[in-house]
Write a protein that holds these residues in place. Structure first.
Motif, PDB file in Angstrom:
ATOM      1  N   ASP A  68      31.878  53.319   2.246  1.00 18.20           N
ATOM      2  CA  ASP A  68      32.065  54.378   1.257  1.00 18.20           C
ATOM      3  C   ASP A  68      30.826  55.269   1.269  1.00 18.20           C
ATOM      4  O   ASP A  68      29.763  54.859   0.802  1.00 18.20           O
ATOM      5  CB  ASP A  68      32.267  53.771  -0.132  1.00 18.20           C
ATOM      6  N   ARG A  70      30.053  57.594  -0.498  1.00 13.50           N
ATOM      7  CA  ARG A  70      29.579  57.960  -1.839  1.00 13.50           C
ATOM      8  C   ARG A  70      28.623  56.928  -2.417  1.00 13.50           C
ATOM      9  O   ARG A  70      27.899  57.214  -3.371  1.00 13.50           O
ATOM     10  CB  ARG A  70      30.778  58.123  -2.787  1.00 13.50           C
ATOM     11  N   ASN A  71      28.637  55.727  -1.848  1.00 13.00           N
ATOM     12  CA  ASN A  71      27.758  54.665  -2.310  1.00 13.00           C
ATOM     13  C   ASN A  71      26.344  54.932  -1.784  1.00 13.00           C
ATOM     14  O   ASN A  71      26.136  55.010  -0.571  1.00 13.00           O
ATOM     15  CB  ASN A  71      28.259  53.316  -1.790  1.00 13.00           C
ATOM     16  N   GLU A  99      36.661  51.839   2.030  1.00 10.39           N
ATOM     17  CA  GLU A  99      36.943  50.456   1.645  1.00 10.39           C
ATOM     18  C   GLU A  99      38.373  50.023   1.993  1.00 10.39           C
ATOM     19  O   GLU A  99      39.035  49.326   1.231  1.00 10.39           O
ATOM     20  CB  GLU A  99      36.700  50.256   0.139  1.00 10.39           C
ATOM     21  N   PHE A 220      33.355  47.176  -5.810  1.00  7.86           N
ATOM     22  CA  PHE A 220      32.236  47.968  -5.288  1.00  7.86           C
ATOM     23  C   PHE A 220      32.345  49.463  -5.597  1.00  7.86           C
ATOM     24  O   PHE A 220      31.741  50.282  -4.894  1.00  7.86           O
ATOM     25  CB  PHE A 220      32.078  47.779  -3.771  1.00  7.86           C
ATOM     26  N   GLN A 221      33.089  49.817  -6.621  1.00  9.64           N
ATOM     27  CA  GLN A 221      33.216  51.226  -7.007  1.00  9.64           C
ATOM     28  C   GLN A 221      32.919  51.371  -8.492  1.00  9.64           C
ATOM     29  O   GLN A 221      33.228  50.485  -9.288  1.00  9.64           O
ATOM     30  CB  GLN A 221      34.614  51.749  -6.674  1.00  9.64           C
ATOM     31  N   TRP A 222      32.313  52.498  -8.869  1.00  7.12           N
ATOM     32  CA  TRP A 222      31.787  52.601 -10.229  1.00  7.12           C
ATOM     33  C   TRP A 222      32.895  52.620 -11.279  1.00  7.12           C
ATOM     34  O   TRP A 222      32.753  52.012 -12.345  1.00  7.12           O
ATOM     35  CB  TRP A 222      30.867  53.820 -10.352  1.00  7.12           C
ATOM     36  N   ASP A 246      27.041  44.985  -7.401  1.00  5.29           N
ATOM     37  CA  ASP A 246      26.350  45.985  -6.581  1.00  5.29           C
ATOM     38  C   ASP A 246      25.945  47.152  -7.472  1.00  5.29           C
ATOM     39  O   ASP A 246      26.225  47.170  -8.680  1.00  5.29           O
ATOM     40  CB  ASP A 246      27.204  46.436  -5.396  1.00  5.29           C
ATOM     41  N   ASN A 247      25.280  48.147  -6.879  1.00  5.61           N
ATOM     42  CA  ASN A 247      24.744  49.246  -7.684  1.00  5.61           C
ATOM     43  C   ASN A 247      25.824  50.129  -8.300  1.00  5.61           C
ATOM     44  O   ASN A 247      25.680  50.602  -9.433  1.00  5.61           O
ATOM     45  CB  ASN A 247      23.779  50.096  -6.854  1.00  5.61           C
ATOM     46  N   MET A 248      26.926  50.368  -7.558  1.00 15.68           N
ATOM     47  CA  MET A 248      27.978  51.222  -8.100  1.00 15.68           C
ATOM     48  C   MET A 248      28.656  50.572  -9.299  1.00 15.68           C
ATOM     49  O   MET A 248      28.956  51.233 -10.301  1.00 15.68           O
ATOM     50  CB  MET A 248      29.010  51.529  -7.012  1.00 15.68           C
ATOM     51  N   ASP A 274      21.471  45.185  -5.532  1.00 16.23           N
ATOM     52  CA  ASP A 274      21.222  46.527  -4.978  1.00 16.23           C
ATOM     53  C   ASP A 274      20.469  47.378  -5.999  1.00 16.23           C
ATOM     54  O   ASP A 274      20.747  47.315  -7.203  1.00 16.23           O
ATOM     55  CB  ASP A 274      22.501  47.267  -4.566  1.00 16.23           C
TER      56      ASP A 274
END
Length: 341
Positions: A68, A70-71, A99, A220-222, A246-248, A274
């Motif tokens: 992704d 955008r990540n 993804e 893994f998506q915000w 993860d960060n998102m 992350d």
């Protein structure tokens, strides 16, 4: 118009050295490479890639498949790989899988058509679908889920995801937390599976078990991380700490906390796998386990260069780094009986 002979003469090296430095076709000292590249720049010399490709059956291009774009993790990884590949005289073509295995298949077909010399890929769902056997390939960040010993899998450059997650759990337990929630990535990915497994097993080592209602998937998506966090925040009893896989998903959890008027570092502790530059700037700054993105990118390119040279490349695992900030300063005893109003 400058020729390669002009470049060699200007740099004070042999024609063969100039050719190797410009094309990456053989060994050359770093000092000589710099002289040649500087001479080529001053003279305005450009390698004729099309003609060279016809002679050598090489394009000096690498295909990079990320999950992704955008990540920020994958954006930084792509930057490092592009920069490192350029030092080897190679150009990187980057594609986004979004993804999905479908996105992966589409990208791999495009790479094949472009005639890339090699691939660096984040495999989707651990699938080997579509990966051409005749193109040297290195996996980065994630591994293949294939358990068939007859199937050759590419070498993998990754972080020690298990120990990284275990570090987060140990830190929270040391801070007094016994009721810990988790927003997990997809279990179809090696990173999602490994990080969840590490969290559950590390809790068990401390005699703890995660409540079922304090576990959710964020993929893994915000936005999915936000929905997962809301599910946990809307429970009658909040956990005292929450781990974002993860960060998102951590960004999604931060947004969900705003929506529910939950204060990070006061009402609940939040940590993430992350890092992001912004995590150091928010209030309170977020405690994380960070991956060595620079190391991952460089090692992935170096491993691919070995394969392109006809040599063997082995799996490489890099350690994760615990970065303690201020998002866990909560007093757990104040929240053990916290109930949603």
């Amino acid at each position: 118009m400058a020729t390669i002979r002009d470049v060699a003469s200007h740099a004070g090296v042999s024609l063969g050295t100039a050719s190797r430095a410009l094309t990456g076709s053989g060994p050359v000292s770093e000092a000589s490479r710099e002289k040649v590249l500087e001479a080529a720049k001053e003279l305005g010399y450009r390698v004729n890639k099309a003609a060279r490709s016809l002679r050598t059956n090489r394009t000096d291009t690498i295909g990079l498949l990320v999950s992704d774009v955008r990540n920020p993790f994958f954006a930084e990884l792509a930057y490092v790989i592009d920069r490192t590949a350029a030092q080897h005289g190679r150009v990187v073509i980057t594609m986004n899988a979004d993804e999905s295995v479908e996105g992966q298949t589409r990208a791999l077909k495009a790479f094949k058509q472009e005639g890339v010399d090699g691939l660096i890929a984040v495999p989707q769902d651990g699938s080997l679908t579509g990966f051409p056997e005749d193109i040297p390939t290195v996996f980065v960040d994630r591994t293949s889920s294939s358990s068939d010993p007859a199937v050759a899998t590419p070498p993998v450059v990754s972080t020690d995801h298990y120990e990284g997650m275990a570090q987060l759990v140990r830190y929270l337990v040391e801070k007094g937390h016994t009721d810990i929630g988790l927003i997990s990535g997809s279990l179809h990915t090696s990173t999602g599976r490994t990080r969840k497994e590490a969290a559950v097993e590390e809790l068990a080592r401390h005699g703890l078990k995660m409540r079922e209602e304090c576990f959710a998937y964020g993929d893994f998506q915000w936005e999915k991380g936000r929905i997962a966090a809301l599910k946990i925040f809307d429970q009658e009893i909040l956990p005292t700490a929450l781990i974002a896989g993860d960060n998102m998903m951590a960004i999604g959890a931060l947004r969900a906390a705003q929506e529910r008027n939950i204060k990070i570092g006061q009402d609940i502790a939040l940590v993430a796998f992350d890092d992001l530059p912004a995590f150091e700037l928010i209030s309170p700054p977020l405690t994380v386990v960070a991956q060595d993105v620079e190391g991952l990118g460089r090692q992935a390119v170096d491993s691919l260069e070995l394969l392109l040279a006809g040599k063997k490349a082995s799996d490489i695992t890099l350690p994760a780094q615990m970065i303690v900030r201020e998002s866990c300063t909560i007093a757990p005893h104040r929240l053990s009986d916290l109930r949603k109003e």
